[in-house]
Design a protein around this motif. Structure first.
Motif, short mmCIF file in Angstrom:
data_model
loop_
_atom_site.label_atom_id
_atom_site.label_comp_id
_atom_site.label_asym_id
_atom_site.label_seq_id
_atom_site.Cartn_x
_atom_site.Cartn_y
_atom_site.Cartn_z
N SER A 166 1.07 -14.95 51.67
CA SER A 166 0.32 -14.15 50.49
C SER A 166 0.38 -12.68 50.60
N TYR A 167 -0.12 -12.19 51.71
CA TYR A 167 -0.24 -10.87 52.01
C TYR A 167 0.91 -10.28 52.00
N TYR A 168 2.02 -10.69 52.34
CA TYR A 168 3.47 -10.41 52.35
C TYR A 168 3.99 -10.04 51.05
N CYS A 169 4.01 -11.00 50.25
CA CYS A 169 4.26 -11.13 48.80
C CYS A 169 3.61 -9.91 48.07
N LEU A 170 2.26 -9.85 48.49
CA LEU A 170 1.54 -8.74 47.47
C LEU A 170 1.99 -7.42 48.17
N ILE A 171 2.23 -7.17 49.28
CA ILE A 171 2.49 -5.79 49.88
C ILE A 171 3.93 -5.52 49.31
N GLU A 172 4.63 -6.55 49.39
CA GLU A 172 5.96 -6.19 48.66
C GLU A 172 6.09 -5.77 47.37
N GLU A 173 5.07 -6.05 46.64
CA GLU A 173 5.09 -5.59 45.25
C GLU A 173 4.49 -4.10 45.33
N LEU A 218 4.18 -7.31 58.79
CA LEU A 218 4.21 -8.73 58.44
C LEU A 218 5.50 -9.25 58.41
N LYS A 219 6.39 -8.57 57.97
CA LYS A 219 7.97 -9.06 57.99
C LYS A 219 8.45 -9.49 59.50
N MET A 220 8.17 -8.35 60.42
CA MET A 220 8.43 -8.98 61.95
C MET A 220 7.63 -9.98 62.19
N TYR A 221 6.19 -10.17 61.98
CA TYR A 221 5.35 -11.29 62.85
C TYR A 221 5.69 -12.76 61.91
N LEU A 222 6.30 -12.76 60.61
CA LEU A 222 6.49 -13.91 59.96
C LEU A 222 7.98 -14.26 60.32
N GLY A 223 8.74 -13.48 60.85
CA GLY A 223 10.11 -13.59 61.15
C GLY A 223 11.07 -13.29 60.03
N TYR A 224 10.78 -12.68 59.16
CA TYR A 224 11.65 -12.51 57.74
C TYR A 224 12.33 -11.45 57.99
N ASN A 225 12.40 -10.82 59.41
CA ASN A 225 13.47 -9.85 59.45
C ASN A 225 14.72 -10.29 60.36
N HIS A 226 14.82 -11.21 60.42
CA HIS A 226 15.78 -12.09 60.99
C HIS A 226 16.29 -13.18 60.19
N LEU A 228 16.12 -27.40 46.05
CA LEU A 228 15.92 -26.44 47.15
C LEU A 228 17.18 -25.95 47.74
N MET A 229 18.30 -26.49 47.43
CA MET A 229 19.54 -25.72 47.82
C MET A 229 20.04 -25.02 46.94
N GLN A 230 19.68 -25.16 45.54
CA GLN A 230 20.12 -24.13 44.63
C GLN A 230 19.03 -22.78 44.62
N TYR A 231 17.89 -22.83 45.31
CA TYR A 231 16.99 -21.89 45.26
C TYR A 231 17.39 -20.75 46.18
N GLY A 232 17.71 -19.66 45.55
CA GLY A 232 18.16 -18.35 46.18
C GLY A 232 17.14 -17.39 46.89
N GLY A 233 15.87 -17.63 46.69
CA GLY A 233 14.80 -17.02 47.27
C GLY A 233 14.48 -16.98 48.90
N PHE A 234 15.06 -18.10 49.28
CA PHE A 234 14.90 -18.20 50.82
C PHE A 234 15.31 -17.20 51.21
N ALA A 235 16.36 -16.69 50.96
CA ALA A 235 17.08 -15.56 51.60
C ALA A 235 16.05 -14.38 52.09
N ASN A 236 15.23 -14.07 50.96
CA ASN A 236 14.31 -12.98 51.15
C ASN A 236 13.25 -13.20 52.29
N TYR A 237 13.31 -14.51 52.95
CA TYR A 237 12.46 -14.84 53.85
C TYR A 237 13.06 -15.28 55.11
N GLY A 238 14.35 -14.89 55.19
CA GLY A 238 15.11 -15.03 56.44
C GLY A 238 15.70 -16.62 56.58
#
Length: 211
Positions: free
Chosen positions: A17-24, A76-84, A100-110
């Motif tokens: 939740s912190y990550y999504c907010l800070i991203e904004e 946050l990205k590094m700790y959550l593993g979103y950078n790989h 779930l298979m059609q959702y493209g947003g997973f790519a934003n979280y690695g």
């Protein structure tokens, strides 16, 4: 980043939740953000926010300015593993599996779902992702060395699917089936019980309405 610290599960559950907010804030060009601002936006105690961020931040917050947005986002990205990037397979291409298979947003979280598996294959692909018979699941995993499996089958089938995933070398399972699955200790599992979440939401709504 203070990786030597043990992060509590309760803290870890708040970090996305912190990550999504800070991203904004980052997208809006904000340079600094305070723990108080974060707390107000997410309805969390500001003392709790400061403790959570202190456990993962590489730079402390500055008096009267707060945390540097870009640094905080990267931490946050590094700790959550979103950078790989991790690949996953999904088993159970029904209504939920389809979404779930059609959702493209997973790519934003690695995360990328590369293939779906089902007992009955009604279509060959969803987008560019192949749908394969479940009999090919274990051999596919052993060949590709994918380590994340997503279960979206009925409760009665979940344990059998989990066993196939483990046999194929899966190390982590995201379980959407409304049941508990028995797994070896070395397998990570995150359960998403949608029915239980809905029941909790309904019960809280009734309580607030005085019924």
């Amino acid at each position: 980043m203070q990786n030597s610290l043990i992060i509590l599960k309760s803290t870890l559950s708040r970090l996305p939740s912190y990550y999504c907010l800070i991203e904004e804030y980052h997208a809006e060009g904000e340079e600094y953000v305070s723990a108080t601002t974060i707390a107000e936006s997410l309805s969390i105690n500001p003392v709790q926010v400061r403790k959570d961020l202190a456990s993962i931040c590489s730079e402390p917050g500055r008096p009267k300015r707060g945390f540097k947005v870009e640094t905080l986002l990267n931490d946050l990205k590094m700790y959550l593993g979103y950078n790989h990037y991790d690949e996953a397979v999904l088993v159970g291409v029904g209504a939920l599996g389809h979404v779930l298979m059609q959702y493209g947003g997973f790519a934003n979280y690695g995360l990328g779902i590369v293939a779906g598996f089902d007992k009955v294959v009604h279509e060959k692909k969803i987008g560019d992702k192949p749908i394969l018979p479940i009999e090919k699941l274990t051999s596919f995993l052993r060949r590709t060395h994918i380590k994340i499996g997503i279960i979206a089958v009925p409760a009665t089938e979940a344990q059998g699917v989990a066993d196939l995933l483990v046999a194929g070398g899966i190390k982590a399972i995201w379980n959407f089936a409304p049941t508990t699955i028995n797994l070896p200790d070395h397998i990570l599992v995150k359960n998403e019980n949608l029915a239980a979440s809905l029941a909790a939401l309904t019960a809280e709504l009734l309580r607030r309405n005085g019924k």
